[in-house]
Design an enzyme around this catalytic site. Structure first.
Site, PDB file in Angstrom:
ATOM      1  N   LYS A 148      -5.858  -2.023  -2.345  1.00  0.00           N
ATOM      2  CA  LYS A 148      -6.935  -1.799  -1.370  1.00  0.00           C
ATOM      3  C   LYS A 148      -7.653  -3.105  -1.043  1.00  0.00           C
ATOM      4  CE  LYS A 148      -7.194   2.781  -0.880  1.00  0.00           C
ATOM      5  NZ  LYS A 148      -7.499   3.653   0.213  1.00  0.00           N
ATOM      6  N   TYR A 192       0.876  -1.172   0.000  1.00  0.00           N
ATOM      7  CA  TYR A 192       0.000   0.000   0.000  1.00  0.00           C
ATOM      8  C   TYR A 192       0.915   1.223   0.000  1.00  0.00           C
ATOM      9  CZ  TYR A 192      -4.163   2.679   1.449  1.00  0.00           C
ATOM     10  OH  TYR A 192      -5.192   3.572   1.529  1.00  0.00           O
ATOM     11  N   ASN A 220      -0.117  11.827   0.760  1.00  0.00           N
ATOM     12  CA  ASN A 220       0.636  10.631   0.362  1.00  0.00           C
ATOM     13  C   ASN A 220       1.196  10.821  -1.049  1.00  0.00           C
ATOM     14  OD1 ASN A 220       0.162   8.964   2.617  1.00  0.00           O
ATOM     15  ND2 ASN A 220      -1.925   8.572   1.915  1.00  0.00           N
ATOM     16  N   ARG A 248      -6.550  10.636 -10.343  1.00  0.00           N
ATOM     17  CA  ARG A 248      -5.856  11.356  -9.267  1.00  0.00           C
ATOM     18  C   ARG A 248      -5.270  10.320  -8.300  1.00  0.00           C
ATOM     19  NH1 ARG A 248      -5.997  12.666  -4.334  1.00  0.00           N
ATOM     20  NH2 ARG A 248      -7.717  11.207  -4.041  1.00  0.00           N
ATOM     21  N   GLU A 305     -12.405   5.159  -5.734  1.00  0.00           N
ATOM     22  CA  GLU A 305     -11.031   5.369  -5.277  1.00  0.00           C
ATOM     23  C   GLU A 305     -10.266   6.250  -6.254  1.00  0.00           C
ATOM     24  OE1 GLU A 305      -8.521   5.254  -2.495  1.00  0.00           O
ATOM     25  OE2 GLU A 305     -10.175   3.859  -2.249  1.00  0.00           O
ATOM     26  N   ASP A 306      -9.678   7.330  -5.754  1.00  0.00           N
ATOM     27  CA  ASP A 306      -8.776   8.175  -6.544  1.00  0.00           C
ATOM     28  C   ASP A 306      -9.411   8.730  -7.828  1.00  0.00           C
ATOM     29  OD1 ASP A 306      -6.991   7.863  -4.564  1.00  0.00           O
ATOM     30  OD2 ASP A 306      -5.534   6.661  -5.644  1.00  0.00           O
ATOM     31  N   ASN A 360      -3.932   6.477   8.608  1.00  0.00           N
ATOM     32  CA  ASN A 360      -3.999   5.687   7.380  1.00  0.00           C
ATOM     33  C   ASN A 360      -5.420   5.164   7.205  1.00  0.00           C
ATOM     34  OD1 ASN A 360      -3.711   3.627   5.419  1.00  0.00           O
ATOM     35  ND2 ASN A 360      -1.561   3.351   5.985  1.00  0.00           N
ATOM     36  N   ASP A 368     -13.501   6.465  -0.497  1.00  0.00           N
ATOM     37  CA  ASP A 368     -12.482   6.381   0.549  1.00  0.00           C
ATOM     38  C   ASP A 368     -11.735   7.699   0.714  1.00  0.00           C
ATOM     39  OD1 ASP A 368     -11.144   4.890   2.535  1.00  0.00           O
ATOM     40  OD2 ASP A 368      -9.421   4.667   1.218  1.00  0.00           O
ATOM     41  N   ASP A 369     -11.511   8.425  -0.386  1.00  0.00           N
ATOM     42  CA  ASP A 369     -10.764   9.685  -0.306  1.00  0.00           C
ATOM     43  C   ASP A 369     -11.553  10.744   0.460  1.00  0.00           C
ATOM     44  OD1 ASP A 369      -8.608   8.753  -2.119  1.00  0.00           O
ATOM     45  OD2 ASP A 369     -10.272   8.656  -3.520  1.00  0.00           O
TER      46      ASP A 369
END
Length: 591
Positions: free
Chosen positions: A210, A139, A447, A192, A282-283, A491, A305-306
């Site tokens: 993930k 990760y 991150n 992203r 995600e992202d 995290n 999640d972001d």
């Protein structure tokens, strides 16, 4: 339901347990499928377990040298393996020794991915038993470098790639995936990735990573997890010119074309896997992330999640830090650097928790939270030009152009970085925080490590050891003036595996903000006095499965309370139930 095992001379050991489809999509729950466990000690429920050479090439069932003499006879393995029979524990010891020989983190990552493709249970055994050592490998931060170089290290597809070429055929593509009983999907469009920008199709490393954590940390079966990359092109010129790039060579689709494609995807997912499949976004870039969450939050079981996972884990650290700082959440003032999906998501969840605790309206609690973006402090006079998700944070105040000016003017007790830009918490900024706070709370969350707003050492040194510090990527403990400080890691891996697992075991059909608050409170409750004495506001990752079981139980309890749980009746002891449902990667005995 009875299972019948038939030995066939052709080399197949067949378990007649094929799932029965239902009307309306999804699969009938014929054998407790929503339980995330599959750990009876006999051959797995599956359509067939191949024998001989095929069995050794099947990562789900291969045990390598751990096959017993009896199994080698029964499954035509004689001569295909060296004569030694060794235990899973010894295999684990050997592989950990081998992985530790690599100096380059990316090489460790590749060794782990190769293990997953060869022997799935051993991969998860390593990850669970050595979680603190291997989490940064599978990760953040290593997964970021893996995504950047995914084209070069790509060997075998993991997950589904759904590109614009599949428009109008997404349901058929989903049916190409061999597993039918999917409980969790992690999907990205690669726009992203971490703080690294648009990596297009190479963002697949993120859903893969993930979902490995959903299994290792949360206990969801690997076969119930599906990583997906939606490829609508990339605006990354370097990738478009790279011979090794594995995605579509075109600029990103936007607007109606993009949203119609995503809508076809979301519709197909529900049609194929039913109402209870969790889709984790995600992202995605800010402009799409908020819109997709708002659009599908009322019709699907979705989670970003972001926005939400980051918010929940940061809120947990803030709640836990009150034991060190004193006072309630409402007594503190928060200043963010970064007003994108992470910053505004965290800010909103803090305001919600404050409102819940104090019974003060949300509009009022938001006034304790300030955000700085690339143009300076977000204030009322800028309201007209702001994106919609920034508007609730535009308070009455004089403009401040820099972060340092904002810190001096607002005098926050907590400084939170979600900017994606490294080295932005300068010495002057941190010293200003230390000037008017006995214990300044500093969270450098961006991150990977290279993008962190400041390092743990800088935070402790510049505040003369008084800071309470947490970051997004891991930092080693810091020695300062003869004392060892253990930095916290805010995290998302603390939250999303337990949250998703709680949704799975309760059969939830919607995600509610109250579930995120429940997850935060459960995580904060796992921080002990021993942790506080070291300056920690998060528990160590070594206990993560116990922590995840508590989070899952809290989230499931909230699902039952809100009436969105479908797994009835409600288990009496949810923590025990969660623990009993967790996937464990110990080898099975084949007969």
């Amino acid at each position: 339901m009875e299972s019948t095992l038939k030995e066939q001379r052709g080399g197949e050991s067949v378990l007649d347990l094929s799932p029965r489809s239902t009307v309306g999509g999804g699969v009938e729950d014929v054998y407790g499928e929503d339980r995330a466990t599959e750990d009876q000690l006999v051959t797995p429920w599956t359509i067939s377990v191949a024998s001989g050479y095929s069995l050794l090439r099947d990562p789900h069932h291969n045990k390598g040298l751990a096959f017993t003499e009896k199994e080698r006879d029964a499954h035509y393995l004689r001569g295909l393996l060296p004569p030694a029979v060794i235990s899973q524990e010894l295999q684990e010891k050997k592989l950990m020794h081998s992985i530790r020989q690599y100096d380059v983190p990316l090489h460790k990552y590749m060794a782990m991915m190769e293990l997953e493709e060869r022997n799935e249970r051993l991969f998860y055994k390593l990850l669970i038993d050595n979680v603190e050592e291997l989490l940064p490998v599978v990760y953040t931060p290593t997964v970021g470098e893996a995504c950047q170089k995914y084209g070069s290290i790509f060997k075998r597809p993991q997950g589904l790639y759904i590109s614009l070429k599949e428009k109008g055929k997404i349901l058929e593509v989903l049916k190409n995936w061999p597993e039918r009983m999917i409980q969790v999907i992690v999907v990205t469009d690669g726009e992203r990735i971490l703080g690294l920008g648009d990596l297009g199709c190479q963002g697949m490393g993120i859903p893969v990573g993930k979902l490995a954590l959903y299994t290792a940390l949360g206990g969801v079966r690997p076969s119930a997890c599906l990583p997906i990359t939606i490829d609508v092109g990339t605006n990354n010129e370097k990738l478009l010119k790279d011979d090794f790039y594995i995605g579509l060579r075109q600029k990103r689709a936007t607007g109606k074309e993009y949203y119609d494609f995503l809508h076809e995807f979301m519709t197909a997912v529900k049609q194929n896997y039913g109402e209870k499949v969790l889709v984790q976004f995600e992202d995605f870039a800010n402009h799409n992330a908020f819109e997709l969450l708002a659009k599908y939050g009322t019709t699907h079981l979705v989670f970003n999640d972001d926005i939400q996972g980051t918010a929940s884990v940061v809120l947990s650290g803030l709640v836990a830090s009150l034991k060190l700082l004193g006072g309630t959440l409402g007594d503190h003032t928060f200043l963010f650097l970064g007003a994108g999906e992470a910053g505004t998501g965290i800010a909103e969840l803090i305001a919600l928790e404050m409102s819940k605790q104090t019974k003060v309206p949300l509009e009022e609690t938001r006034k304790k939270i300030w955000l700085v973006d690339s143009k300076g402090l977000i204030v009322h006079s800028r309201k007209e030009s702001l994106q919609h998700f920034k508007k609730p944070w535009a308070h009455e105040h004089e403009p401040c152009n820099t972060l340092l000016d904002a810190v001096k003017a607002i005098k926050p007790t907590a400084l939170i970085g979600t900017s994606g830009v490294g080295k932005t918490f300068t010495k002057e900024v941190v010293e200003a925080m230390a000037a008017f706070n006995k214990q300044p709370l500093i969270m450098a969350l961006s991150n990977p490590t290279s993008q962190a707003e400041c390092t743990a050492e800088e935070a402790y040194r510049w505040t003369e050891g008084r800071a309470i510090f947490a970051s997004g990527s891991p930092f080693d403990p810091v020695e300062y003036n003869g004392k060892t400080y253990v930095p916290g890691q805010a995290n998302n891996a603390y939250i999303f595996p337990g949250l998703g697992f709680g949704l799975v075991i309760s059969g939830a059909i919607r995600v509610h903000d109250d579930m995120l608050l429940a997850a935060s409170e459960a995580l904060a409750g796992q921080v002990t006095q021993e942790h506080y004495d070291k300056g920690m506001i998060y528990p160590p990752f070594s206990n993560i499965r116990k922590i995840s079981a508590h989070i899952a139980a809290n989230v499931a309890a909230k699902a039952y309370e809100l009436g969105v749980a479908t797994r009835l009746p409600r288990p009496v002891d949810l923590v025990k139930y969660a623990e009993s449902c967790m996937y464990t990667p110990n080898y099975r005995t084949y007969r």
